[in-house]
Design an enzyme around this catalytic site. Structure first.
Site, mmCIF file in Angstrom:
data_model
loop_
_atom_site.group_PDB
_atom_site.id
_atom_site.type_symbol
_atom_site.label_atom_id
_atom_site.label_comp_id
_atom_site.label_asym_id
_atom_site.label_seq_id
_atom_site.Cartn_x
_atom_site.Cartn_y
_atom_site.Cartn_z
ATOM 1 N N SER A 151 0.737 -1.349 -0.014
ATOM 2 C CA SER A 151 0.188 -0.071 -0.216
ATOM 3 C C SER A 151 0.782 0.787 0.031
ATOM 4 O O SER A 151 2.394 1.612 0.447
ATOM 5 C CB SER A 151 -0.791 0.089 1.265
ATOM 6 O OG SER A 151 -1.661 1.054 1.311
ATOM 7 N N TYR A 163 -1.119 -0.506 10.605
ATOM 8 C CA TYR A 163 -1.436 -0.829 8.784
ATOM 9 C C TYR A 163 -0.064 -0.915 8.314
ATOM 10 O O TYR A 163 0.780 -1.332 8.066
ATOM 11 C CB TYR A 163 -2.939 -0.018 8.685
ATOM 12 C CG TYR A 163 -3.484 -0.215 6.881
ATOM 13 C CD1 TYR A 163 -3.793 -1.311 6.337
ATOM 14 C CD2 TYR A 163 -2.661 0.348 6.177
ATOM 15 C CE1 TYR A 163 -4.000 -2.135 5.477
ATOM 16 C CE2 TYR A 163 -3.256 -0.365 4.513
ATOM 17 C CZ TYR A 163 -3.603 -1.175 4.248
ATOM 18 O OH TYR A 163 -3.776 -1.323 2.980
#
Length: 253
Positions: A151, A163
């Site tokens: 990501s 994350y």
């Protein structure tokens, strides 16, 4: 690698980006091993893959549990007789600031459970699935490809300590595995999506979505099909290994 008749496992393959990639690859003749936790979603995705032109089998598996992953990849190799590719796509969100303060008092902190849940699925799950996929590829003498879905948050995104850390780790595994596994004919690549239009973003309030899109230089969100086409490109180009392809409309966090 030719996609026709190749066996490709996709974690988180029952919905979202995983399903989109599965359908895209099925249309190119790939045979899919779809891995997820929700049986109903898996069956829907498998039906869609068959309709697109490829074969598909489903596997209910918690990618954060070693025993589950070992059994699942052994079953995939047994069912298909080979394994040529893996897309490490499964992931969860448990967003929150590291801490919040008001009037000199700490009012909230990211819980250890929030941190651990994301690390378990998004990083440990990638490790386990990558290890087992490589094991089956080597056992069956199948040259293969592992794609880790990272990501742009790997660079650090506010409110995503867990994350961002996990995706940075996922990205770091790409060159490590590319170097270690090259001797076996196994390539490893990564894809770092930006903001992609999925079920989750479609549920956002219009004003929030508009603000989100405004910071993307191309002034639109990406589509799941654009991530899928990047995956297909990686599979089909045999000299790609050890790199991250950013598919983000020129967005940088």
């Amino acid at each position: 690698m030719k996609l026709q008749d190749s066996v490709i496992a996709i974690t988180g393959g029952g919905q979202g980006l995983g399903r989109a990639m599965a359908e895209y690859l099925a249309a190119k003749g790939a045979r899919l091993a779809l891995i997820d936790l929700i049986p109903e979603k898996l069956e829907e995705a498998a039906t869609a893959c068959k309709k697109a032109g490829g074969d598909a089998k489903t596997y209910v598996c918690n990618v954060a549990k070693e025993e589950d992953v070992e059994k699942t990849f052994a079953a995939i190799a047994g069912d298909f007789g080979q394994l040529n590719g893996l897309i490490n796509n499964a992931g969860i969100l448990r967003d929150g600031l590291l801490l919040k303060e008001k009037d000199g008092e700490i009012t909230k902190r990211m819980e250890l459970s929030q941190w651990q849940a994301v690390i378990d699925v998004n990083l440990t799950g990638v490790f386990l699935c990558g290890r087992e996929a490589a094991t089956q590829m080597i056992k069956n003498d199948s040259k293969g490809v592992i794609i880790n879905i990272a990501s742009i948050s790997r660079a650090g995104n506010m409110g995503q300590s867990n994350y961002s850390a996990a995706k940075a780790g996922v990205s770091a595994l790409v060159p490590v595995w590319a170097k270690e596994l090259a001797r076996y004919g196994i390539r490893c690549m990564g894809i770092a999506p930006g903001f992609i239009g999925t079920e989750m973003t479609e549920s956002m309030r219009p004003e929030v979505l508009e603000k989100l899109v405004s910071v993307i230089p191309l002034k639109r969100m990406g589509t799941p099909e654009e991530i899928a086409s990047a995956a297909a490109f990686i599979f089909e180009n045999d000299y790609l290994s050890g790199r991250i392809i950013e598919v983000d409309g020129a967005m940088r966090i």
